[in-house]
Design a protein around this motif. Structure first.
Motif, PDB file in Angstrom:
ATOM      1  N   ALA A  60      -7.495   3.870  23.752  1.00 16.83           N
ATOM      2  CA  ALA A  60      -8.167   4.687  24.759  1.00 16.83           C
ATOM      3  C   ALA A  60      -8.648   4.164  25.934  1.00 16.83           C
ATOM      4  N   ASP A  61      -8.456   2.768  26.330  1.00 14.94           N
ATOM      5  CA  ASP A  61      -8.863   2.007  27.441  1.00 14.94           C
ATOM      6  C   ASP A  61      -7.930   2.176  28.492  1.00 14.94           C
ATOM      7  N   ARG A 114     -11.091  -0.614  15.957  1.00 12.96           N
ATOM      8  CA  ARG A 114     -11.021  -1.296  17.288  1.00 12.96           C
ATOM      9  C   ARG A 114      -9.980  -1.236  18.064  1.00 12.96           C
ATOM     10  N   ARG A 115      -8.517  -1.082  17.156  1.00 10.52           N
ATOM     11  CA  ARG A 115      -7.290  -1.125  17.886  1.00 10.52           C
ATOM     12  C   ARG A 115      -7.265   0.353  18.675  1.00 10.52           C
ATOM     13  N   ARG A 136      -5.068  -4.598  29.547  1.00 18.29           N
ATOM     14  CA  ARG A 136      -4.007  -5.211  30.436  1.00 18.29           C
ATOM     15  C   ARG A 136      -2.971  -5.936  29.357  1.00 18.29           C
ATOM     16  N   SER A 137      -3.204  -5.708  28.174  1.00 17.83           N
ATOM     17  CA  SER A 137      -2.104  -6.456  27.335  1.00 17.83           C
ATOM     18  C   SER A 137      -1.080  -5.457  26.940  1.00 17.83           C
ATOM     19  N   THR A 138       0.095  -6.346  26.691  1.00 15.95           N
ATOM     20  CA  THR A 138       1.355  -5.713  25.995  1.00 15.95           C
ATOM     21  C   THR A 138       1.198  -5.761  24.484  1.00 15.95           C
ATOM     22  N   GLU A 139       1.510  -4.935  23.944  1.00 20.39           N
ATOM     23  CA  GLU A 139       1.539  -4.957  22.427  1.00 20.39           C
ATOM     24  C   GLU A 139       3.090  -4.522  21.957  1.00 20.39           C
TER      25      GLU A 139
END
Length: 171
Positions: A53-54, A47-48, A58-61
């Motif tokens: 690949a998206d 999933r990660r 919008r998130s920051t990791e």
């Protein structure tokens, strides 16, 4: 000493291990054991990788590394996912390798998120925490978060648990 940096795709397996082991440790006795036992590092990593690949993510990791360069924590944040009033950021997830809890890893990750979101002119930060997760609630309260009265129900197999929303202003 802990160093915080952006997550790279090469970190996926280590982040997934921290997340799955973190879930299994933090939620033992809260989330049904069958649900925890069914979690695998491999499925989480899959999933990660899809997330990486998206192009519209919008998130920051961010990840935390110890002195030896081992990945010991992970945090995900971004804009609040719902109506919030003032410009609000959200901590989507924060996990620390279970053997490193209490050693400053979570504080370092949360501190970096505070600084980044404040620099982006967010005025508040929110997160959701399971009501029965007393250790996490104490951690967030020490970091200045307070429950604001909002709740939501979340299903884990055939068990429904209550999450509490915590908020704190950003300077």
């Amino acid at each position: 000493m802990v160093r915080v940096r952006e997550m790279y795709e090469a970190d996926v397996d280590a982040v997934s291990a921290v997340r799955v082991r973190g879930w299994q440790s933090a939620y033992a006795g809260i989330v049904p054991q069958g649900y925890l036992d069914a979690m695998t590092v491999e499925s989480d990593a899959q999933r990660r990788r899809a997330w990486f690949a998206d192009p519209l993510r919008r998130s920051t990791e961010l990840v935390a590394l110890d002195d030896d360069g081992a990945l010991v924590g992970w945090i995900s944040c971004g804009p609040y996912r719902g109506p919030a009033g003032v410009r609000t950021g959200e901590v989507y997830a924060l996990y620390v390798r279970p053997d490193r809890i209490g050693g400053g890893v979570g504080r370092a990750l949360l501190g970096e998120v505070h600084a980044r979101l404040e620099a982006q002119q967010f005025r508040a930060l929110a997160l959701w925490v399971l009501g029965d997760n007393r250790q996490a609630r104490r951690f967030y309260e020490r970091a200045g978060f307070r429950p604001d009265g909002a709740t939501r129900e979340d299903g884990y197999g055939d068990v429904t648990l209550t999450e509490l929303r915590y908020r704190r202003p950003l300077p």
